[in-house]
Design an enzyme around this catalytic site. Structure first.
Site, PDB file in Angstrom:
ATOM      1  N   GLY A 193       0.825  -1.206   0.000  1.00 34.30           N
ATOM      2  CA  GLY A 193       0.000   0.000   0.000  1.00 34.30           C
ATOM      3  C   GLY A 193       0.859   1.257   0.000  1.00 34.30           C
ATOM      4  O   GLY A 193       1.989   1.266  -0.511  1.00 34.30           O
ATOM      5  N   SER A 194       0.350   2.292   0.658  1.00 33.87           N
ATOM      6  CA  SER A 194       0.988   3.609   0.580  1.00 33.87           C
ATOM      7  C   SER A 194       2.371   3.661   1.222  1.00 33.87           C
ATOM      8  O   SER A 194       3.118   4.610   0.979  1.00 33.87           O
ATOM      9  CB  SER A 194       0.102   4.650   1.240  1.00 33.87           C
ATOM     10  OG  SER A 194      -1.176   4.606   0.643  1.00 33.87           O
ATOM     11  N   THR A 195       2.706   2.674   2.055  1.00 40.97           N
ATOM     12  CA  THR A 195       4.040   2.724   2.643  1.00 40.97           C
ATOM     13  C   THR A 195       5.101   2.631   1.540  1.00 40.97           C
ATOM     14  O   THR A 195       6.220   3.095   1.715  1.00 40.97           O
ATOM     15  CB  THR A 195       4.278   1.564   3.642  1.00 40.97           C
ATOM     16  OG1 THR A 195       4.010   0.326   2.985  1.00 40.97           O
ATOM     17  CG2 THR A 195       3.383   1.689   4.851  1.00 40.97           C
ATOM     18  N   PHE A 196       4.701   2.034   0.389  1.00 45.01           N
ATOM     19  CA  PHE A 196       5.659   1.897  -0.705  1.00 45.01           C
ATOM     20  C   PHE A 196       5.977   3.241  -1.340  1.00 45.01           C
ATOM     21  O   PHE A 196       6.967   3.393  -2.043  1.00 45.01           O
ATOM     22  CB  PHE A 196       5.109   0.930  -1.762  1.00 45.01           C
ATOM     23  CG  PHE A 196       6.129   0.536  -2.796  1.00 45.01           C
ATOM     24  CD1 PHE A 196       7.120  -0.388  -2.512  1.00 45.01           C
ATOM     25  CD2 PHE A 196       6.118   1.121  -4.071  1.00 45.01           C
ATOM     26  CE1 PHE A 196       8.063  -0.738  -3.456  1.00 45.01           C
ATOM     27  CE2 PHE A 196       7.063   0.774  -5.017  1.00 45.01           C
ATOM     28  CZ  PHE A 196       8.045  -0.168  -4.711  1.00 45.01           C
ATOM     29  N   LYS A 197       5.115   4.244  -1.070  1.00 44.01           N
ATOM     30  CA  LYS A 197       5.339   5.563  -1.670  1.00 44.01           C
ATOM     31  C   LYS A 197       6.709   6.124  -1.301  1.00 44.01           C
ATOM     32  O   LYS A 197       7.296   6.886  -2.066  1.00 44.01           O
ATOM     33  CB  LYS A 197       4.229   6.537  -1.241  1.00 44.01           C
ATOM     34  CG  LYS A 197       2.920   6.243  -1.979  1.00 44.01           C
ATOM     35  CD  LYS A 197       1.777   7.070  -1.431  1.00 44.01           C
ATOM     36  CE  LYS A 197       0.458   6.630  -2.070  1.00 44.01           C
ATOM     37  NZ  LYS A 197      -0.701   7.096  -1.290  1.00 44.01           N
TER      38      LYS A 197
END
Lengths: 460, 485
Positions: free
Chosen positions: B218-222
């Site tokens: 999810g957004s942690t990969f951003k």
């Protein structure tokens, strides 16, 4: 006749002190083994050690004193060797009892050892001249046969584990008469073959290249032998049949010097074995197991399976070269390790080194017996001592070969080691007979006490 | 009669010879095969003859062998750490062992060649040989706090906390878990029963979710996408303006990519820091498409993603951003969706890398191994795995991640008196299903002592689960535990 030479005749040494020392050494080895078991299992010297030690030591001292008094010239090695094997058997049974193995009881075995030593002493005291047995040839044959048949008789015969080889004696327990029968039969074979050996060897017809004796000469012995085998096969006691068959062939050979008997015997045996394999399922099963003991189906088979054999092999393999040490293996995993499978159980804890030593002790014992036979002065003694020594070797070969998958497994006790009173008593009597003959063989021949010319004076 | 007697004696000699040869053959040549036969229960007993070494974490004993005095099963394995540490210690079962018990088996049971000298000394001093003791890097306070916080109210998931400067793993929790004491009983049937029950459990308590399973990050990969973006041009900084439309049109598809909940992202033209604080999807998806698959993959690899499988020494499942597909797929990958799959450990390594000025340290669990007398055999030697970003990029990322906790989606992770940096993630699993809630973090930002990643699995924290509300508070309690607050 010449006059006796002036120089003194060399007497064989009695070596009584050496025997006592070796006896003490054997007892000490057994005691150390006891302590070893206790230390390994409970980290302390077993509480019963003193009882066992004094018990075994006292028994052997008593046996020694009887031997020293009544058979002073006997081979000094025989008693210490038997003591060592018997003591080691006691230790293994004690060890299996500690592990909770079914039926293991060292105190019972020690009691039977005591009775065995009493039988040994009684035999030595009563039987001053073993040649008296020669006069009992036919009686011995009849007794042997009766003993073999006795388990089949109603009321006294008892069936256990599918084999009817026991008789119950009220108040005493159960005995395996076949163990005593084998002694009686050997006495019979020896007496008969000595009496008839000339006619057996000389009179007869030549068929092809084999000299066949006359039927009337061979008849009685063949009938006795055939009956014994028939009875044992009926009792499904394969081990004892093989034992008596082989011993008979060996004695026939020793008596007649005819190699042809050995050949005929081997051919008969192979034929008989094949026939038995075809006729009886339980014999066929033994062959199957012998050829492929690791087979999963055979392993799982309820009746006549290979589980016991394989567990014995696992046990020995786990012991390896030096063994796990007494009390540190798991010989109790072998079903009935106390009787037929005491050899692999020993192999696990004492290793290859221990088994080699054990086999050497057996081999030495047999060698002392055969030496007695060669040194004996009359044919009956030679044949009797030869037969008794051979049956000991043959029995070790059948059972040890069986449990190590060298030959098909047939049940037999390991002499002096397996738990069981009958075998222990019978084997102690066997040893008494050997000791008696050894004494006779090594006793210096009567010496002329003076130069009497043609007259001789005998020492009595 | 002496002639035949001598020949009979020879026959006896041959018989004893055959017996001796056969016994030799059995106990040497055939011994190995027979010994290892599965029907030979001695193998089973032998396992319990060994006084295995302890597994400890600091002063806390996690696994130890207890002398039962029984002859068959002398030493029984006990796990005083129980469930909390089960995914790390594993267990010592009648026929197998697992996790740390497996990874350090030869040292624990004393057969390792490294223990040769100890064994020889024990032999001479007649001492019962013992296995070596394994001391872990785990911080029991952090581990227990994480277990408590993550396991509260029936949540499932995993957490990994790392010391950024060394790579030492401070906590590794997987929930639901199991009681290793049940699987270490000296009874095959009982253990098999217990094992089958655990194995059939749909919640898969035997799986260590922290390293054996991967999830869409999810957004942690951003932060990975952002790293690549920052690396591509030195002039880009937290205040750089980027386009942040409410909806991004995905090329060659009929699909559009909206922001979370279809919300607008500021005014549509925002600073990078704001985009990260609010976890807007559209700017990062655009960033990924602009940079291209190769740049994203290259950056991911520098964080350890898709490289050689790690052994810490427990084997770690691979993480991957997925195969090369079209631009639309790349847009989804850039915000941690599509075939993007990360283990919680991998995401903790990302956080630790940023915390450690861009240098990713190799994660490890074993602090030191000492023999039964306390003489050291092995000790941890922190190792660099790779350099993920320049120090400058790491500084910029740190600054933005501090803002995420200070005023963005992760305010729930704030710890009074400590600057916490972090990034939330809410990963969609399948349409109609509740998302996974993620959070990666490190603290104190000025001199990071702990970096962590945690995931609360889909469905275990209600349908409204989000990184900010569900995951961030758990991180807070772990940070507090590590920093002793």
């Amino acid at each position: 006749m010449s006059t006796p030479s002036a120089e003194p005749v060399l007497l064989p040494a009695k070596r009584r002190v050496a025997q006592l020392a070796m006896l003490a050494f054997a007892v000490v080895i057994v005691m150390i083994a006891y302590a070893n078991v206790g230390l390994a299992i409970d980290d302390k010297i077993p509480s019963g050690m003193l009882t066992y030690g004094l018990g075994l030591g006292g028994l052997m001292l008593a046996a020694y004193l009887v031997l020293a008094k009544f058979a002073p010239w006997a081979d000094p090695l025989i008693l210490p060797l038997v003591t060592l094997i018997n003591g080691l058997g006691l230790v293994m049974i004690y060890r299996l009892e500690q592990a909770g193995a079914f039926g293991a009881s060292a105190s019972t075995q020690l009691l039977w050892t005591a009775i065995g030593v009493v039988m040994f002493s009684v035999t030595l005291i009563v039987l001053r001249d073993h040649r008296a047995l020669q006069r009992l040839t036919y009686t011995a044959g009849a007794v042997g046969l009766f003993l073999l048949i006795s388990p089949l008789l109603p009321f006294i015969g008892v069936e256990e584990n599918g084999a009817r080889i026991w008789i119950g004696i009220p108040g005493v327990g159960q005995l395996q008469p076949a163990e005593f029968a084998k002694l009686a039969l050997i006495v019979f074979f020896a007496g008969y073959l000595v009496a008839k050996r000339d006619v057996l060897a000389l009179a007869g017809r030549r068929l092809l290249f084999i000299d066949l004796p006359r039927a009337r000469d061979l008849g009685p012995v063949l009938i006795t032998w055939g009956l014994s085998l028939g009875v044992l096969i009926m009792q499904k006691d394969l081990g004892s049949s093989l034992l008596i068959f082989g011993t008979f062939i060996a004695m026939l050979y020793i008596a007649t010097q005819r190699t042809s008997w050995v050949l005929i015997g081997i051919l008969l045996f192979i034929g008989g074995a094949i026939l038995a394999g075809l006729l009886f399922d339980h014999v066929y099963a033994r062959f199957e197991v012998f050829l492929d003991p690791g087979n999963k189906e055979l392993y799982a088979r309820e009746l006549g399976g290979s589980e016991q054999l394989m567990q014995g092999l696992f046990s020995m393999a786990s012991g390896g070269i030096f063994g796990t040490g007494l009390g540190q293996g798991h010989p109790d995993l072998i079903p009935l390790a106390i009787s037929d499978f005491i050899f692999p159980a020993t192999g696990e804890e004492l290793g290859l080194a221990g088994l080699m030593a054990l086999l050497m002790v057996y081999a030495l014992l047999v060698e002392r017996g055969l030496r007695t036979s060669i040194a004996a002065r009359d044919p009956f003694s030679k044949l009797l001592a030869g037969g008794l020594s051979f049956i000991l070797a043959w029995q070790v070969f059948i059972i040890v070969g069986g449990v190590t998958n060298l030959i098909p497994l047939t049940g037999l006790v390991t002499p002096f080691m397996s738990q069981g009173g009958s075998a222990l008593l019978a084997n102690w009597i066997l040893i008494a007979l050997l000791v008696r003959m050894s004494d006779a063989a090594r006793k210096p021949p009567p010496q002329a006490i003076q130069d009497e010319g043609m007259t001789q004076v005998f020492q009595r | 009669m002496n002639g035949p007697l001598k020949r009979a004696a020879l026959a006896c000699l041959v018989m004893f010879g055959l017996l001796m040869i056969n016994v030799n053959y059995l106990q040497t040549v055939r011994a190995e095969g027979l010994r290892s036969d599965s029907r030979n229960f001695r193998n089973f007993y032998d396992r319990y003859e060994i006084d295995r070494g302890r597994i400890t974490a600091g002063n806390k004993v996690l696994a130890e062998s207890v002398d039962t005095g029984s002859n068959d099963f002398r030493f029984e394995r006990k796990y005083p750490g129980g469930k909390v540490y089960a995914p790390i210690t594993g267990y010592f079962a009648p026929e197998s062992e697992r996790d740390m018990e497996l990874a350090e088996n030869s040292l624990l049971n004393g057969t390792s060649a490294d223990l040769l000298i100890r064994r020889s000394l024990d032999l001479f001093s007649a001492k019962q040989s013992k296995g070596a003791n394994v001391d872990l890097t785990i911080n029991p306070k952090a581990q227990e706090a994480a277990y408590k916080a993550l396991g509260a109210s029936g949540k499932k998931g995993a957490l990994v906390a790392i010391e950024p400067k060394t790579g030492a793993i401070l906590a590794m929790v997987s929930i639901p878990t199991y009681d290793p004491n049940l699987l270490s009983k000296a009874n095959k049937d009982t253990v098999n029963q217990a094992y089958n029950k655990l194995d059939k459990d749909p919640d898969k308590p035997l799986v260590n979710r922290a390293i054996e399973r991967s999830y869409p990050p999810g957004s942690t990969f951003k932060v990975v996408t952002l790293s690549a973006y920052l690396e591509s041009d030195d002039t880009i900084g937290p205040e750089t303006q980027v386009n942040a439309p409410t909806v991004l049109d995905l090329p060659n598809t009929t699909d559009d990519l909206p922001n979370s909940g279809g919300a607008a992202c500021g005014s549509g033209r925002v600073t990078l820091s704001f985009a990260l604080e609010q976890s807007c999807n559209t700017p990062f998806a655009q960033m990924g498409m602009d940079l291209g698959y190769d740049a994203i993959q290259e950056q991911a690899k520098k964080y350890g993603i898709g490289g050689e499988p790690l052994e810490i020494p427990l084997p770690v499942a691979g993480s991957s951003i997925g195969k090369r597909e079209d631009q639309a797929a790349l847009a989804m990958t850039s915000i941690g969706q599509r075939s993007n799959q990360m283990t919680p450990l991998q995401m903790a390594m990302v956080a630790a890398g940023i915390a450690n000025n861009g240098v990713v340290m190799k994660p490890y669990l074993v602090n030191k191994i000492a023999d039964s007398e306390g003489d050291e055999i092995q000790s941890a030697d922190p190792e660099e795995l790779s350099t993920a970003t320049s120090e400058d990029t790491a500084r910029k990322l740190k600054e933005m991640m501090i803002n995420v906790v200070a005023k963005g989606t992760a305010t729930a992770a704030q710890v009074p008196g400590v600057t916490v940096a972090g990034k939330t993630g809410t990963a969609e699993t399948a349409t109609g299903q509740a998302p996974h809630a993620w959070f990666i973090s490190f603290a104190p930002a000025e001199d990071p002592k702990v970096a962590l990643a945690l995931i609360v699995e889909s469905g275990s924290a209600g349908g409204e689960a989000s990184g900010g509300h569900t995951a961030a508070p758990i991180a807070k309690s772990v940070i507090e535990a590590v920093l002793g607050k």
